[in-house]
Structure formats: C-alpha cells, structure tokens
Design a protein around this motif. Structure first.
Motif, PDB file in Angstrom:
ATOM      1  N   LEU A  22       0.618  -1.202   0.224  1.00 44.68           N
ATOM      2  CA  LEU A  22      -0.390   0.024  -0.052  1.00 44.68           C
ATOM      3  C   LEU A  22       0.796   0.862   0.132  1.00 44.68           C
ATOM      4  CD1 LEU A  22      -2.859   1.183  -0.240  1.00 44.68           C
ATOM      5  CD2 LEU A  22      -2.924   0.729   2.481  1.00 44.68           C
ATOM      6  N   SER A  23       1.968   1.452   0.602  1.00 39.45           N
ATOM      7  CA  SER A  23       2.551   2.473   0.623  1.00 39.45           C
ATOM      8  C   SER A  23       3.467   3.036  -0.376  1.00 39.45           C
ATOM      9  CB  SER A  23       4.001   2.436   1.644  1.00 39.45           C
ATOM     10  OG  SER A  23       3.619   2.538   3.165  1.00 39.45           O
ATOM     11  N   ASN A  24       4.130   1.839  -1.166  1.00 41.89           N
ATOM     12  CA  ASN A  24       4.568   1.706  -2.899  1.00 41.89           C
ATOM     13  C   ASN A  24       3.214   2.181  -3.373  1.00 41.89           C
ATOM     14  OD1 ASN A  24       7.428   1.090  -1.656  1.00 41.89           O
ATOM     15  ND2 ASN A  24       6.493  -1.359  -2.559  1.00 41.89           N
ATOM     16  N   SER A  25       2.399   2.185  -3.054  1.00 38.98           N
ATOM     17  CA  SER A  25       1.320   2.150  -4.410  1.00 38.98           C
ATOM     18  C   SER A  25       0.814   4.213  -4.269  1.00 38.98           C
ATOM     19  CB  SER A  25       0.308   1.061  -4.167  1.00 38.98           C
ATOM     20  OG  SER A  25      -0.701   2.169  -2.604  1.00 38.98           O
ATOM     21  N   LEU A  26       0.575   4.139  -3.151  1.00 34.77           N
ATOM     22  CA  LEU A  26       1.001   5.634  -3.187  1.00 34.77           C
ATOM     23  C   LEU A  26       1.609   6.187  -3.049  1.00 34.77           C
ATOM     24  CD1 LEU A  26      -0.820   5.549   1.451  1.00 34.77           C
ATOM     25  CD2 LEU A  26      -2.015   5.708  -1.049  1.00 34.77           C
ATOM     26  N   VAL A  27       3.233   6.129  -3.091  1.00 35.55           N
ATOM     27  CA  VAL A  27       4.201   6.646  -3.709  1.00 35.55           C
ATOM     28  C   VAL A  27       3.639   6.680  -5.383  1.00 35.55           C
ATOM     29  CG1 VAL A  27       6.601   6.626  -4.024  1.00 35.55           C
ATOM     30  CG2 VAL A  27       5.856   5.842  -2.292  1.00 35.55           C
ATOM     31  N   THR A  37       1.267   9.722  -6.434  1.00 35.07           N
ATOM     32  CA  THR A  37       1.790  10.469  -5.695  1.00 35.07           C
ATOM     33  C   THR A  37       3.016  11.224  -6.476  1.00 35.07           C
ATOM     34  OG1 THR A  37       1.115  10.445  -3.722  1.00 35.07           O
ATOM     35  CG2 THR A  37       2.460  12.409  -3.886  1.00 35.07           C
ATOM     36  N   GLU A  38       3.368   9.934  -7.012  1.00 36.33           N
ATOM     37  CA  GLU A  38       5.052  11.197  -7.720  1.00 36.33           C
ATOM     38  C   GLU A  38       4.220  10.913  -8.844  1.00 36.33           C
ATOM     39  OE1 GLU A  38       7.701  11.720  -7.010  1.00 36.33           O
ATOM     40  OE2 GLU A  38       7.171  12.094  -5.041  1.00 36.33           O
ATOM     41  N   ASP A  39       3.432  10.109  -9.706  1.00 40.64           N
ATOM     42  CA  ASP A  39       2.975  10.372 -10.789  1.00 40.64           C
ATOM     43  C   ASP A  39       2.004  11.662 -11.045  1.00 40.64           C
ATOM     44  OD1 ASP A  39       2.878   8.963 -13.638  1.00 40.64           O
ATOM     45  OD2 ASP A  39       0.283   9.978 -13.713  1.00 40.64           O
ATOM     46  N   PHE A  40       1.581  11.643 -10.464  1.00 42.99           N
ATOM     47  CA  PHE A  40       0.268  12.992 -10.443  1.00 42.99           C
ATOM     48  C   PHE A  40       1.226  13.723  -9.883  1.00 42.99           C
ATOM     49  CE2 PHE A  40      -1.641  16.709  -8.356  1.00 42.99           C
ATOM     50  CZ  PHE A  40      -3.190  16.566  -8.793  1.00 42.99           C
ATOM     51  N   LEU A  41       1.953  13.896  -9.194  1.00 42.78           N
ATOM     52  CA  LEU A  41       2.989  15.314  -9.244  1.00 42.78           C
ATOM     53  C   LEU A  41       4.175  15.566 -10.393  1.00 42.78           C
ATOM     54  CD1 LEU A  41       3.646  15.237  -4.980  1.00 42.78           C
ATOM     55  CD2 LEU A  41       2.320  16.400  -6.255  1.00 42.78           C
ATOM     56  N   GLU A  42       4.089  14.964 -11.254  1.00 42.55           N
ATOM     57  CA  GLU A  42       5.567  14.874 -12.136  1.00 42.55           C
ATOM     58  C   GLU A  42       4.249  15.433 -12.914  1.00 42.55           C
ATOM     59  OE1 GLU A  42       7.182  12.391 -15.781  1.00 42.55           O
ATOM     60  OE2 GLU A  42       7.654  11.683 -13.350  1.00 42.55           O
ATOM     61  N   PHE A  43       3.230  14.276 -12.916  1.00 42.18           N
ATOM     62  CA  PHE A  43       2.383  15.515 -14.272  1.00 42.18           C
ATOM     63  C   PHE A  43       2.051  16.633 -13.721  1.00 42.18           C
ATOM     64  CE2 PHE A  43      -2.347  15.951 -15.593  1.00 42.18           C
ATOM     65  CZ  PHE A  43      -2.029  15.707 -17.199  1.00 42.18           C
ATOM     66  N   HIS A  61      -5.027  11.897 -18.628  1.00 43.49           N
ATOM     67  CA  HIS A  61      -3.666  10.898 -18.470  1.00 43.49           C
ATOM     68  C   HIS A  61      -3.461   9.780 -17.336  1.00 43.49           C
ATOM     69  CE1 HIS A  61       0.047  10.744 -16.840  1.00 43.49           C
ATOM     70  NE2 HIS A  61       0.139  10.729 -15.747  1.00 43.49           N
ATOM     71  N   TYR A  62      -5.196   9.618 -17.222  1.00 50.34           N
ATOM     72  CA  TYR A  62      -5.709   8.899 -15.875  1.00 50.34           C
ATOM     73  C   TYR A  62      -6.152   7.978 -16.986  1.00 50.34           C
ATOM     74  CZ  TYR A  62      -2.382  10.519 -12.372  1.00 50.34           C
ATOM     75  OH  TYR A  62      -1.206  11.367 -11.699  1.00 50.34           O
TER      76      TYR A  62
END
Length: 159
Positions: free
Chosen positions: A4-9, A12-18, A109-110
């Motif tokens: 779950l932690s990895n999935s949140l990262v 989140t990382e994809d969203f912030l980059e986008f 994008h999603y």
C-alpha cells in the motif's frame, strides 16, 4: 515499505510530475502543512500558508477501502481499491472553464487500464471522474476522483 505504501508513492509521484508539467497550481499534499507550487522550469518549490482568493489551488486526499480476497491460499492475492481525490479550486473570475480544462488534462492522463509502478508494486487505474463544480467562498470547487487498485500478495502466516 509495504504494497500500500508503494502504491501511494507510485500514484503521488506520477501525479506531482504530471501536475508540474501541466497544472501550474498550488497543491496541498498529505503530510505537508502548506500549499506547494513546484515550478517545472526551475524545480524550486514556492509555498503558501493559506490559499488566497485569486490563486488556483488543489488539495490531494486518499480514500481507501478494505482489501478483499481475489485468490485463495498462502501466496494468494488480496486487492485493494483506493481513490486519489483532488479538490480543484479556481477563482470565481476564471470561471468553470479553467476547472474543466484541468479535469480534461487529468482524465486524458489517467485513462482506465494505465499502470504505474514503484518498487515492484503496480497500480492499475480504473477510472477518473469529476463532481459538478460548486461555488465555495471565492472559488469554484470540484472533486476529481482517480480510482485505482493494487494487489497484495498474502503472506504465509506460518513464517
């Protein structure tokens, strides 16, 4: 970190980059105490303590459901569906048009079926949708929900 932690990262990382490249908005991210705008050109962060009436901004939240069994036995998989919820807030003077343009960028994008991976954990996008915009103070606000799933391998309880 766990699945779950990895999935949140991953999400989140994809969203912030986008968002850095496409949505130049101040963003409230979970575990941040201020709004942050990441400048794609310089890479520097700008901070606001409070949203301002003339500033477009968004707030990220995560909603989780309990994991459920998808395959049986030791080493089987449990699936968890979660939602990245983005509250888009645009000043009244920009109107709803800017809000819907941001949603169109996110929706494109999603797309359903898109996969994101972080540290061996894969997130699968299920859908992206938006609520009807409403007037909230000095802003138009709508919630964009990006629904995604992740599968966890069930551990052996005897080890």
């Amino acid at each position: 970190m766990g699945t779950l932690s990895n999935s949140l990262v991953a999400i989140t990382e994809d969203f912030l980059e986008f968002a850095r490249a496409n949505l130049p908005l101040y963003t409230s991210v979970p575990n941040y105490d201020r709004l942050v705008l990441r400048d794609a050109g310089t890479g520097y962060d700008q901070f606001l303590d409070q949203p301002q009436a003339e500033t477009a901004w968004m707030k990220l939240d995560f909603l989780h459901t309990p994991a459920y069994t998808t395959t049986l036995g030791v080493g089987g998989e449990d699936e968890q569906v979660s939602i990245l919820q983005i509250a888009l807030n645009y000043p009244l003077l920009t109107g709803q048009k800017a809000l819907y343009e941001a949603y169109d960028l996110l929706r494109n994008h999603y797309v359903a079926g898109k996969s994101l991976t972080y540290s061996g954990t894969t997130v699968k996008i299920l859908q992206c949708g938006i609520t009807e915009p409403v007037k909230s103070g000095d802003s138009f606000r709508a919630f964009v929900s990006i629904e995604w799933r992740v599968r966890h391998v069930r551990p052996n309880p005897l080890t």
